[in-house]
Design a protein around this motif. Structure first.
Motif, short mmCIF file in Angstrom:
data_model
loop_
_atom_site.label_atom_id
_atom_site.label_comp_id
_atom_site.label_asym_id
_atom_site.label_seq_id
_atom_site.Cartn_x
_atom_site.Cartn_y
_atom_site.Cartn_z
N ALA A 23 0.82 -1.22 0.00
CA ALA A 23 0.00 0.00 0.00
C ALA A 23 0.86 1.27 0.00
N GLU A 24 1.86 1.31 0.84
CA GLU A 24 2.74 2.49 0.92
C GLU A 24 3.47 2.71 -0.40
N LEU A 25 4.06 1.66 -0.93
CA LEU A 25 4.77 1.72 -2.21
C LEU A 25 3.83 2.20 -3.32
N TYR A 26 2.67 1.60 -3.40
CA TYR A 26 1.68 1.91 -4.44
C TYR A 26 1.25 3.37 -4.34
N TYR A 27 1.04 3.83 -3.14
CA TYR A 27 0.63 5.21 -2.89
C TYR A 27 1.66 6.19 -3.45
N HIS A 28 2.92 5.99 -3.12
CA HIS A 28 3.98 6.90 -3.56
C HIS A 28 4.28 6.77 -5.05
N MET A 29 4.20 5.57 -5.55
CA MET A 29 4.53 5.32 -6.96
C MET A 29 3.59 6.07 -7.89
N PHE A 30 2.33 6.19 -7.51
CA PHE A 30 1.36 6.79 -8.41
C PHE A 30 0.86 8.15 -7.95
N TYR A 31 1.63 8.81 -7.09
CA TYR A 31 1.25 10.14 -6.69
C TYR A 31 2.03 11.21 -7.46
N ASP A 32 2.93 10.79 -8.31
CA ASP A 32 3.71 11.69 -9.15
C ASP A 32 2.78 12.44 -10.11
N ALA A 33 3.01 13.75 -10.29
CA ALA A 33 2.14 14.59 -11.11
C ALA A 33 2.06 14.10 -12.55
N GLU A 34 3.16 13.69 -13.14
CA GLU A 34 3.15 13.24 -14.53
C GLU A 34 2.43 11.90 -14.67
N THR A 35 2.62 11.01 -13.73
CA THR A 35 1.90 9.73 -13.77
C THR A 35 0.40 9.98 -13.65
N ARG A 36 0.02 10.90 -12.79
CA ARG A 36 -1.40 11.23 -12.64
C ARG A 36 -1.96 11.81 -13.94
N ARG A 37 -1.19 12.63 -14.61
CA ARG A 37 -1.64 13.22 -15.89
C ARG A 37 -1.81 12.14 -16.95
N LEU A 38 -0.81 11.27 -17.08
CA LEU A 38 -0.86 10.24 -18.12
C LEU A 38 -2.00 9.25 -17.89
N THR A 39 -2.34 9.02 -16.63
CA THR A 39 -3.43 8.09 -16.33
C THR A 39 -4.77 8.79 -16.15
N GLY A 40 -4.77 10.12 -16.20
CA GLY A 40 -6.01 10.87 -16.04
C GLY A 40 -6.55 10.85 -14.63
N THR A 41 -5.68 10.56 -13.66
CA THR A 41 -6.10 10.47 -12.27
C THR A 41 -6.31 11.87 -11.70
N GLN A 42 -7.51 12.11 -11.22
CA GLN A 42 -7.82 13.43 -10.67
C GLN A 42 -8.07 13.39 -9.16
N LYS A 43 -8.62 12.30 -8.70
CA LYS A 43 -8.97 12.17 -7.29
C LYS A 43 -7.71 11.97 -6.45
N HIS A 44 -7.68 12.62 -5.30
CA HIS A 44 -6.58 12.42 -4.35
C HIS A 44 -6.99 11.31 -3.39
N ILE A 45 -6.11 10.35 -3.23
CA ILE A 45 -6.43 9.13 -2.49
C ILE A 45 -5.48 8.99 -1.31
N THR A 46 -6.01 8.55 -0.19
CA THR A 46 -5.19 8.33 1.00
C THR A 46 -4.55 6.95 0.96
N LYS A 47 -3.57 6.75 1.82
CA LYS A 47 -2.93 5.44 1.93
C LYS A 47 -3.93 4.38 2.38
N GLU A 48 -4.85 4.77 3.25
CA GLU A 48 -5.87 3.84 3.72
C GLU A 48 -6.79 3.42 2.56
N GLN A 49 -7.13 4.36 1.71
CA GLN A 49 -7.96 4.02 0.55
C GLN A 49 -7.21 3.10 -0.41
#
Length: 188
Positions: A23-49
């Motif tokens: 969970a921790e690894l996954y959270y940090h890996m996909f919180y990068d601004a460019e990764t979020r742009r390329l995947t179209g991720t808009q929602k901010h997600i917590t580690k618990e989520q």
């Protein structure tokens, strides 16, 4: 997680299941601004989520979610999923993301795609695997086409990201296209 937990093996990468420890690894890996742009991720997600998401995916029999790790040092660099499987029609959706820019453009994503396509058409017995890519992600679209995905259409102005609308390109590969391209050369 060690390489002993790998599920699918390529020359440069291997694919392995996620577990609660990721969970921790996954959270940090996909919180990068460019990764979020390329995947179209808009929602901010917590580690618990993220942890809850990993738990749900582990129980979901219509999805296979795997992490992409480098063979030489076991570094996790992305994820790939076959999801939304329709067993009656033998169809599914595929998605992939490589987290850090330093790992992009090195063939890791291409190899992970081929491993997952082999799994999807072989082990899962799928007939059709589809995906969507945002029109601005030209590098990903090129990789998808290079492995054999066919453009089917465009959903115009589907994503509203960073104050702009963007098109989504729909692509797919059929089982016979995969077999002709990849398995006929292995038989010879």
């Amino acid at each position: 997680m060690s390489r002993n937990s790998g599920m699918l093996w390529g020359e440069k990468v291997y694919l392995r299941p996620l577990n609660g420890e990721d969970a921790e690894l996954y959270y940090h890996m996909f919180y990068d601004a460019e990764t979020r742009r390329l995947t179209g991720t808009q929602k901010h997600i917590t580690k618990e989520q993220i942890a809850a998401y990993i738990g749900r995916k582990a129980e979901d029999d219509s999805a296979v979610l795997l992490l992409i790790a480098l063979r030489d040092n076991d570094e996790t660099i992305g994820d790939i999923a076959i999801q939304d499987m329709d067993r009656n029609n033998r169809t599914a959706n595929l998605r992939i993301a490589i987290g850090d820019e330093t790992h992009q453009g090195k063939g890791y994503g291409r190899e992970a795609l081929l491993l997952m396509l082999d799994y999807g058409f072989g082990i899962l017995n799928l007939h059709r695997i589809e995906l969507e890519v945002y029109a601005y992600n030209k590098r990903a679209a090129h990789v998808y086409e290079s492995v054999g995905f066919v453009r089917e259409g465009v959903r115009r102005q589907t994503l509203f990201y960073n104050h702009e609308y963007h098109d989504v390109v729909m692509m797919s590969m059929l089982e016979n296209e995969y077999r002709e391209r990849y398995l006929s050369s292995k038989v010879k």
